[in-house]
Design an enzyme around this catalytic site. Structure first.
Site, PDB file in Angstrom:
ATOM      1  N   LYS A 284      58.838  90.174 -27.338  1.00 54.68           N
ATOM      2  CA  LYS A 284      58.152  89.198 -26.473  1.00 54.68           C
ATOM      3  C   LYS A 284      58.720  89.388 -25.075  1.00 54.68           C
ATOM      4  CE  LYS A 284      57.893  85.677 -24.486  1.00 54.68           C
ATOM      5  NZ  LYS A 284      57.701  85.729 -23.020  1.00 54.68           N
TER       6      LYS A 284
ATOM      7  N   GLU B 207      72.516  87.171 -24.279  1.00 55.26           N
ATOM      8  CA  GLU B 207      72.975  87.739 -22.996  1.00 55.26           C
ATOM      9  C   GLU B 207      72.426  86.833 -21.907  1.00 55.26           C
ATOM     10  OE1 GLU B 207      74.978  90.219 -22.704  1.00 55.26           O
ATOM     11  OE2 GLU B 207      74.877  91.124 -24.674  1.00 55.26           O
TER      12      GLU B 207
ATOM     13  N   CYS C 194      72.079  90.027 -13.327  1.00 52.13           N
ATOM     14  CA  CYS C 194      72.944  89.092 -14.061  1.00 52.13           C
ATOM     15  C   CYS C 194      74.415  89.312 -13.719  1.00 52.13           C
ATOM     16  CB  CYS C 194      72.712  89.217 -15.553  1.00 52.13           C
ATOM     17  SG  CYS C 194      72.922  90.895 -16.162  1.00 52.13           S
TER      18      CYS C 194
ATOM     19  N   GLU D 164      73.914  79.583 -10.810  1.00 51.97           N
ATOM     20  CA  GLU D 164      73.349  80.922 -10.608  1.00 51.97           C
ATOM     21  C   GLU D 164      72.108  80.821  -9.707  1.00 51.97           C
ATOM     22  OE1 GLU D 164      71.315  82.900 -13.901  1.00 51.97           O
ATOM     23  OE2 GLU D 164      72.429  84.732 -13.463  1.00 51.97           O
TER      24      GLU D 164
HETATM   25  P1  NAD Z   1      64.235  83.036 -18.952  1.00 51.84           P
HETATM   26  O1  NAD Z   1      65.279  82.448 -19.846  1.00 51.84           O
HETATM   27  O2  NAD Z   1      63.404  82.109 -18.155  1.00 51.84           O
HETATM   28  O3  NAD Z   1      63.213  83.933 -19.781  1.00 51.84           O
HETATM   29  C1  NAD Z   1      63.640  85.033 -20.563  1.00 51.84           C
HETATM   30  C2  NAD Z   1      62.665  85.245 -21.692  1.00 51.84           C
HETATM   31  O4  NAD Z   1      62.728  84.128 -22.568  1.00 51.84           O
HETATM   32  C3  NAD Z   1      61.201  85.357 -21.272  1.00 51.84           C
HETATM   33  O5  NAD Z   1      60.569  86.339 -22.063  1.00 51.84           O
HETATM   34  C4  NAD Z   1      60.657  83.985 -21.589  1.00 51.84           C
HETATM   35  O6  NAD Z   1      59.281  83.965 -21.849  1.00 51.84           O
HETATM   36  C5  NAD Z   1      61.428  83.649 -22.849  1.00 51.84           C
HETATM   37  N1  NAD Z   1      61.526  82.222 -23.151  1.00 51.84           N
HETATM   38  C6  NAD Z   1      61.534  81.177 -22.297  1.00 51.84           C
HETATM   39  N2  NAD Z   1      61.626  80.007 -22.981  1.00 51.84           N
HETATM   40  C7  NAD Z   1      61.697  80.332 -24.291  1.00 51.84           C
HETATM   41  C8  NAD Z   1      61.804  79.571 -25.479  1.00 51.84           C
HETATM   42  N3  NAD Z   1      61.866  78.247 -25.457  1.00 51.84           N
HETATM   43  N4  NAD Z   1      61.843  80.226 -26.671  1.00 51.84           N
HETATM   44  C9  NAD Z   1      61.788  81.571 -26.716  1.00 51.84           C
HETATM   45  N5  NAD Z   1      61.665  82.349 -25.616  1.00 51.84           N
HETATM   46  C10 NAD Z   1      61.629  81.738 -24.409  1.00 51.84           C
HETATM   47  O7  NAD Z   1      65.012  84.080 -18.038  1.00 51.84           O
HETATM   48  P2  NAD Z   1      64.408  84.916 -16.813  1.00 51.84           P
HETATM   49  O8  NAD Z   1      64.209  83.966 -15.677  1.00 51.84           O
HETATM   50  O9  NAD Z   1      63.286  85.762 -17.300  1.00 51.84           O
HETATM   51  O10 NAD Z   1      65.611  85.928 -16.497  1.00 51.84           O
HETATM   52  C11 NAD Z   1      66.636  85.657 -15.604  1.00 51.84           C
HETATM   53  C12 NAD Z   1      67.899  85.231 -16.327  1.00 51.84           C
HETATM   54  O11 NAD Z   1      68.298  86.259 -17.228  1.00 51.84           O
HETATM   55  C13 NAD Z   1      69.075  85.019 -15.405  1.00 51.84           C
HETATM   56  O12 NAD Z   1      69.775  83.851 -15.785  1.00 51.84           O
HETATM   57  C14 NAD Z   1      69.940  86.247 -15.636  1.00 51.84           C
HETATM   58  O13 NAD Z   1      71.306  86.092 -15.350  1.00 51.84           O
HETATM   59  C15 NAD Z   1      69.705  86.486 -17.085  1.00 51.84           C
HETATM   60  N6  NAD Z   1      70.028  87.876 -17.445  1.00 51.84           N
HETATM   61  C16 NAD Z   1      71.139  88.106 -18.206  1.00 51.84           C
HETATM   62  C17 NAD Z   1      71.501  89.412 -18.534  1.00 51.84           C
HETATM   63  C18 NAD Z   1      72.704  89.676 -19.387  1.00 51.84           C
HETATM   64  O14 NAD Z   1      72.782  90.762 -19.944  1.00 51.84           O
HETATM   65  N7  NAD Z   1      73.644  88.754 -19.530  1.00 51.84           N
HETATM   66  C19 NAD Z   1      70.727  90.486 -18.085  1.00 51.84           C
HETATM   67  C20 NAD Z   1      69.604  90.210 -17.299  1.00 51.84           C
HETATM   68  C21 NAD Z   1      69.265  88.895 -16.997  1.00 51.84           C
END
Ligand code: NAD
Length: 495
Positions: free
Chosen positions: A179, A254, A288, A386
């Site tokens: 997804k 992550e 991140c 963040e």
């Molecule tokens: P997000 O949490 O908004 O979304 C990530 C994914 O989760 C998307 O595909 C979204 O549709 C899905 N999602 C959202 N709500 C959900 C739910 N209730 N159930 C299941 N899936 C759901 O994150 P984002 O804004 O896309 O990405 C940015 C974030 O990701 C930042 O906080 C960044 O630090 C983090 N990030 C972490 C790493 C790491 O390896 N630690 C790497 C890259 C990004």
């Protein structure tokens, strides 16, 4: 000229299909805020179909019983095809996410390497241990794939991050429902196309586009999905853990970061400067592991700040398609508002805000100039939360104890960077900082064998290397075999 692309479908059981509801949503170009194409909007019904296909492929298809060497030929074929299409991947990724093309080229290459790496890693390392117990027993372990795994990925480096999960999941013999983030759907379908060309058995890899609260939640709650590997925001990760409890799923998290970069007075000034600037302003600051908090020793703070200002004024803010662009537009207008909101908050909290410039011809994109929050204090909200944009807080420190205390005084614990020429201090501070990964006198370069992940609110579990294989995508099974006579207590023999 505006680029309007074909609409994006779901990929289920080897076919590109519309969502069961027939609904679609707009995919926006961050550079122009115009529609690139429309995307099939998956819900629970589509997740059910994809999971059934993946379950069938695992239980009854050739994938589950295939010889490892044969499975790895598929994995390497995927890598070859990604390399063949690398320029298209880089171009579309840049269009979809606003990331500069010079950076998406590297990400496409890394995507191919992720598959090659896991082909090598599984062949070399996916084996169990044997334990001889005197002449009575031999005990041994085997590592078996889990079955259907759900992968949920973010928009900030979409292709690289999804290959980072898909490669070990498939190489270890699982089947996958992916997804991808709704804000960057293009590269997941490029991978689906590649996998189709590589002729993987149908149902082994499936993509369901859609929103987190609907498609994402349905995947997390699905009883036939054995595990969820998630990369995204900490808040979302917490929700996923709660939602996966009823079906007792394994999860890997992550999550976000607010990583410190510490520059001691004896550091190699120019290298520390290069690393600090690249570490926050690459990936448009949507990274991140970004060093969003930079702690500078008071003896060099003024000089370092002046050097940062000079760099920030020179950074090329431009069209992500242009080869020399260093910063492109943020992913969408919502994220733009979030980041600019934090910059306003920084002023209210007492920071001096110093920014580069956005050329006027870029005004229709979601551009935030490279930004320094000067005279910041670690307890400010802008230093604790963040921001996930090209915004670096600069904080002065005086002693090693103080800086370690401040670096750790934050909810997150993903990455950290230490710059000093005192070898003892480098190791000491690296060990004292609460984060999953620390670089000493180095920018964020990472060998794929090393574990990747965070502690505290930055995550649970590690990806990368053999960690992904042993800690997540397989289940260890212990097999105990008697090879001689041994004592078995006898019950029910008393007269
Ligand atoms: P997000 O949490 O908004 O979304 C990530 C994914 O989760 C998307 O595909 C979204 O549709 C899905 N999602 C959202 N709500 C959900 C739910 N209730 N159930 C299941 N899936 C759901 O994150 P984002 O804004 O896309 O990405 C940015 C974030 O990701 C930042 O906080 C960044 O630090 C983090 N990030 C972490 C790493 C790491 O390896 N630690 C790497 C890259 C990004």
């Amino acid at each position: 000229m505006e680029e309007r692309l074909d609409d994006v479908k779901l990929y289920i059981n080897g076919e590109f299909v519309d969502a069961a509801s027939g609904e679609t949503f707009d995919n926006m170009n961050p550079f122009s805020n115009k529609v690139i194409n429309r995307v099939a909007k998956g819900y629970g019904t589509d997740i059910d179909k994809a999971v059934s296909a993946a379950k069938e492929a695992f239980s009854n298809g050739p994938w589950g019983s295939m010889k490892v060497k044969e499975r790895m030929k598929y994995i390497e074929r995927i890598a070859d095809l990604i390399e063949e299409e690398a320029e298209t991947i880089a171009r579309l990724e840049s269009l979809d996410s606003g990331l500069p093309i010079s950076q998406t080229r590297k990400m496409a290459a890394r995507g191919a390497e992720n598959f090659r790496f896991y082909s090598r890693m599984v062949q070399a390392r996916m084996h169990g241990d044997a334990y001889q117990v005197d002449d009575e027993f031999i005990n041994y372990t085997v590592y078996q794939p889990l079955g259907v795994v759900g992968l949920i990925t973010p928009w900030n480096a979409p292709f690289m991050l999804l290959t980072w999960k898909v490669a070990p999941a498939l190489a270890t013999g699982n089947t996958v429902v992916l997804k991808p983030a709704e804000l960057s759907p293009l590269s997941a379908n490029i991978l689906a196309n590649v996998i189709r060309k590589a002729e993987l058995p149908k149902g082994v890899f499936n993509v369901v586009h859609g929103f987190g609260e609907t498609a994402g939640e349905a995947l997390v709650k699905h009883p036939s999905v054995k595990a969820i590997s998630f990369t995204g925001e900490t808040r979302t990760g917490k929700r996923i853990i709660k939602n996966s409890a009823d079906s007792l799923k394994k999860t890997s998290m992550e999550l976000g970061g607010k990583s410190p970069l510490i520059v001691f007075e004896d550091a190699d000034f120019d290298n520390a400067l290069d690393a600090a600037v690249w570490g926050i302003f690459s990936f448009n600051g949507e990274r991140c592991t970004a060093n969003s908090r930079v702690f500078v020793h008071k003896d060099i703070k003024d000089r370092f700040t002046e050097a940062l200002k000079a760099r920030v004024q020179n950074i090329v803010v431009g069209d992500p398609k242009a080869n020399d662009t260093e910063i492109g537009p943020l992913i969408d207008t919502g994220h733009y508002k979030k980041v600019t909101g934090y910059i306003e908050l920084a002023k209210e909290e007492g920071c001096e805000v110093f920014q580069g410039t956005v050329p006027p011809e870029l005004k229709s994109g979601n551009y935030v100039p490279p930004t320094l929050l000067l005279n910041a204090k670690n307890d400010m909200q802008v230093c604790q939360e963040e921001i996930f944009g090209p915004v670096m807080a600069v904080i002065e420190f005086e002693t090693e104890d103080d800086v370690v205390q401040m670096a750790n005084d934050v909810d997150y614990g993903l990455a950290g960077y230490v710059w000093t020429n005192d070898i003892k201090r480098g190791h000491r501070v690296a060990q004292a900082i609460d984060s999953g990964m620390i670089w000493v006198n180095s920018q964020n370069v990472r060998d794929l064998r090393i574990p990747f992940g965070g502690m505290k609110s930055s995550g649970i579990g590690r990806e990368g290397g053999h960690f992904a294989i042993f800690e997540f995508y397989t289940e260890p099974k212990a097999i105990h075999v008697a090879i001689g006579d041994h004592h078995i207590p006898k019950f029910g023999m008393k007269k």
